[in-house]
Design an enzyme around this catalytic site. Structure first.
Site, PDB file in Angstrom:
ATOM      1  CB  ALA A  55      -7.001   1.394   9.778  1.00 10.10           C
ATOM      2  CB  SER A  56      -7.040   6.431   6.376  1.00 10.40           C
ATOM      3  OG  SER A  56      -5.704   6.277   5.940  1.00 10.40           O
ATOM      4  NE  ARG A  57      -3.540   7.113   3.112  1.00  9.38           N
ATOM      5  CZ  ARG A  57      -2.125   7.501   2.826  1.00  9.38           C
ATOM      6  NH1 ARG A  57      -1.486   6.547   1.889  1.00  9.38           N
ATOM      7  NH2 ARG A  57      -1.450   8.317   3.429  1.00  9.38           N
ATOM      8  CG  ASP A 107       0.843  12.972  14.375  1.00 13.54           C
ATOM      9  OD1 ASP A 107       1.885  12.098  14.183  1.00 13.54           O
ATOM     10  OD2 ASP A 107       1.660  14.086  13.787  1.00 13.54           O
ATOM     11  CG  ASN A 134      -0.894  -0.571   9.109  1.00 17.19           C
ATOM     12  OD1 ASN A 134      -0.333  -1.209   8.232  1.00 17.19           O
ATOM     13  ND2 ASN A 134      -1.214   0.573   8.823  1.00 17.19           N
ATOM     14  CB  SER A 171       9.640  -3.112   6.177  1.00 19.34           C
ATOM     15  OG  SER A 171      10.112  -3.387   4.657  1.00 19.34           O
ATOM     16  CE1 TYR A 213       8.876   2.262   5.829  1.00 20.86           C
ATOM     17  CE2 TYR A 213      10.382   0.502   4.794  1.00 20.86           C
ATOM     18  CZ  TYR A 213       8.998   0.812   5.098  1.00 20.86           C
ATOM     19  OH  TYR A 213       7.958   0.209   4.860  1.00 20.86           O
ATOM     20  CB  ALA A 271      12.148   3.243  11.368  1.00 20.44           C
TER      21      ALA A 271
HETATM   22  P1  NDP Z   1       0.321   3.822   2.975  1.00 19.07           P
HETATM   23  O1  NDP Z   1       1.108   4.910   2.798  1.00 19.07           O
HETATM   24  O2  NDP Z   1      -0.669   3.111   1.966  1.00 19.07           O
HETATM   25  O3  NDP Z   1      -0.933   4.303   4.488  1.00 19.07           O
HETATM   26  C1  NDP Z   1      -0.169   4.701   5.456  1.00 19.07           C
HETATM   27  C2  NDP Z   1      -1.162   4.652   6.667  1.00 19.07           C
HETATM   28  O4  NDP Z   1      -0.242   5.186   7.808  1.00 19.07           O
HETATM   29  C3  NDP Z   1      -2.143   5.741   6.272  1.00 19.07           C
HETATM   30  O5  NDP Z   1      -3.520   5.224   6.878  1.00 19.07           O
HETATM   31  C4  NDP Z   1      -1.658   6.996   6.999  1.00 19.07           C
HETATM   32  O6  NDP Z   1      -2.956   7.800   7.428  1.00 19.07           O
HETATM   33  C5  NDP Z   1      -1.129   6.411   8.115  1.00 19.07           C
HETATM   34  N1  NDP Z   1      -0.116   7.303   8.965  1.00 19.07           N
HETATM   35  C6  NDP Z   1       0.996   8.090   8.241  1.00 19.07           C
HETATM   36  N2  NDP Z   1       1.430   8.917   9.208  1.00 19.07           N
HETATM   37  C7  NDP Z   1       0.842   8.695  10.303  1.00 19.07           C
HETATM   38  C8  NDP Z   1       0.967   9.166  11.446  1.00 19.07           C
HETATM   39  N3  NDP Z   1       1.993  10.319  11.733  1.00 19.07           N
HETATM   40  N4  NDP Z   1       0.108   8.942  12.708  1.00 19.07           N
HETATM   41  C9  NDP Z   1      -0.827   8.022  12.375  1.00 19.07           C
HETATM   42  N5  NDP Z   1      -1.119   7.643  11.158  1.00 19.07           N
HETATM   43  C10 NDP Z   1      -0.133   7.919  10.130  1.00 19.07           C
HETATM   44  O7  NDP Z   1       0.933   2.518   3.521  1.00 19.07           O
HETATM   45  P2  NDP Z   1       1.008   1.044   3.441  1.00 19.07           P
HETATM   46  O8  NDP Z   1      -0.420   0.520   3.588  1.00 19.07           O
HETATM   47  O9  NDP Z   1       1.741   0.464   2.217  1.00 19.07           O
HETATM   48  O10 NDP Z   1       1.913   0.614   4.612  1.00 19.07           O
HETATM   49  C11 NDP Z   1       1.345   0.179   5.905  1.00 19.07           C
HETATM   50  C12 NDP Z   1       2.394  -0.279   6.766  1.00 19.07           C
HETATM   51  O11 NDP Z   1       3.069  -1.135   6.290  1.00 19.07           O
HETATM   52  C13 NDP Z   1       3.465   0.829   6.966  1.00 19.07           C
HETATM   53  O12 NDP Z   1       4.144   0.623   8.517  1.00 19.07           O
HETATM   54  C14 NDP Z   1       4.645   0.328   6.136  1.00 19.07           C
HETATM   55  O13 NDP Z   1       5.870   0.780   6.345  1.00 19.07           O
HETATM   56  C15 NDP Z   1       4.490  -1.004   6.103  1.00 19.07           C
HETATM   57  N6  NDP Z   1       5.062  -1.746   4.831  1.00 19.07           N
HETATM   58  C16 NDP Z   1       4.433  -1.488   3.698  1.00 19.07           C
HETATM   59  C17 NDP Z   1       5.049  -2.189   2.453  1.00 19.07           C
HETATM   60  C18 NDP Z   1       4.361  -2.020   1.233  1.00 19.07           C
HETATM   61  O14 NDP Z   1       4.978  -2.647   0.245  1.00 19.07           O
HETATM   62  N7  NDP Z   1       3.454  -1.314   0.952  1.00 19.07           N
HETATM   63  C19 NDP Z   1       6.230  -3.326   2.524  1.00 19.07           C
HETATM   64  C20 NDP Z   1       6.760  -3.463   3.840  1.00 19.07           C
HETATM   65  C21 NDP Z   1       6.097  -2.860   5.013  1.00 19.07           C
HETATM   66  P3  NDP Z   1      -3.223   9.024   6.580  1.00 19.07           P
HETATM   67  O15 NDP Z   1      -4.152   8.504   5.535  1.00 19.07           O
HETATM   68  O16 NDP Z   1      -4.169   9.822   7.518  1.00 19.07           O
HETATM   69  O17 NDP Z   1      -2.173   9.779   6.136  1.00 19.07           O
END
Ligand code: NDP
Length: 247
Positions: free
Chosen positions: A14-16, A63, A90, A142, A155, A158
């Site tokens: 939920a950081s971004r 993590d 998420n 997704s 991906y 998963a």
């Molecule tokens: P972002 O890459 O913008 O953000 C990913 C988030 O996941 C960040 O908060 C990151 O934290 C966190 N994260 C990554 N690895 C880990 C880990 N090992 N443990 C805990 N947290 C982790 O992704 P989106 O917002 O685009 O995607 C969010 C979700 O939606 C994902 O599951 C993605 O697969 C899914 N999705 C996205 C789509 C898109 O078009 N964007 C389409 C379909 C699905 P940190 O900042 O600390 O790295």
């Protein structure tokens, strides 16, 4: 009227991007949100944004691919808040490559975070929900888990796995009044999709009947609905937020 007053929600990643929008939307609906990300700093930034808009949030680093860390954070949250009513899985990563060029490490890391990480989170939270006989689990999958995508064998495996897991867990927990559903976003504007070359973006847009990318808020609205009592009779479903990409 706020639909989630005093509910405790834990949101991973939920950081971004989409996770941040979900955390903000749940807080807007009255939930106390436990914001998580891989760093305390990243999680704290979203928690602070929520507090500044008058909402309730705290931040934890975890993590999700590390089962022991997930268990420790969930038990800490349960000690602090006494409950987790809503779990939004998420967090996700991509490590794209064509299958013949994909390393086993890239395969494993995507499965470890996106699929196993979600399993660890559900396992850590489910007992509390079962005991209380109430709870909502929402997994972000997704469209790629439904229709595949060249360059994303890891991906899409998963994300398809998440759909199967959601349906199985939904069947296991339905009798305890815990609903488990998926939201399947299409092509959403976040860091994850920012680096696509222009040609690939144009091709993707052609496949979206709505003719535009989605915003993280488009996904957050569906999550807020599934987290609310309006969705009490919905379980084991996949709801697409994809501008008509898969229909
Ligand atoms: P972002 O890459 O913008 O953000 C990913 C988030 O996941 C960040 O908060 C990151 O934290 C966190 N994260 C990554 N690895 C880990 C880990 N090992 N443990 C805990 N947290 C982790 O992704 P989106 O917002 O685009 O995607 C969010 C979700 O939606 C994902 O599951 C993605 O697969 C899914 N999705 C996205 C789509 C898109 O078009 N964007 C389409 C379909 C699905 P940190 O900042 O600390 O790295």
């Amino acid at each position: 009227m706020a639909k989630l007053t005093d509910k405790v929600a834990l949101v991973t990643g939920a950081s971004r991007g989409i996770g941040k929008a979900i955390a903000i939307r749940l807080a807007h609906e009255g939930a106390k949100v436990v914001v998580t990300a891989t760093t305390q700093q990243g999680a704290q930034a979203t928690a602070q944004a929520i507090q500044e808009m008058g909402g309730q949030a705290d931040a934890r680093a975890v993590d999700i691919s590390d089962e022991a860390s997930v268990a420790a954070v969930v038990s800490e949250v349960l000690k602090t808040h006494g409950t987790i009513d809503i779990l939004v899985n998420n967090a996700g990563i991509t490590r794209d490559n064509l299958l013949v060029r994909m390393s086993a490490d890239d395969w494993r890391s995507v499965i470890d975070v996106n699929l196993s990480g979600t399993f660890y989170c559900i396992k850590a939270v489910a007992k509390n929900m079962m005991r209380k006989r109430t709870g909502k689990i929402i997994n972000i999958t997704s469209v790629v888990g439904q229709i595949g995508n060249a360059g994303q064998a890891n991906y899409s495996a998963a994300k398809a796995g998440l759909i199967g897991m959601t349906k199985s867990v939904a069947k296991e927990l339905a009798g305890r009044n815990v609903q488990v559903n998926c939201v399947a976003p299409g092509y959403i504007q976040t860091d994850m999709t920012a680096d696509l070359p222009d040609g690939a973006k144009e091709k993707l847009l052609e496949a979206i009947p709505a003719g535009k990318m989605g915003d993280p808020e488009d996904v957050a609205g569906v999550v807020a609905f599934l987290a609310s009592s309006d969705a009490d009779y919905i379980t084991g479903q996949v709801i697409n937020a994809d501008g008509g990409m898969v229909m």
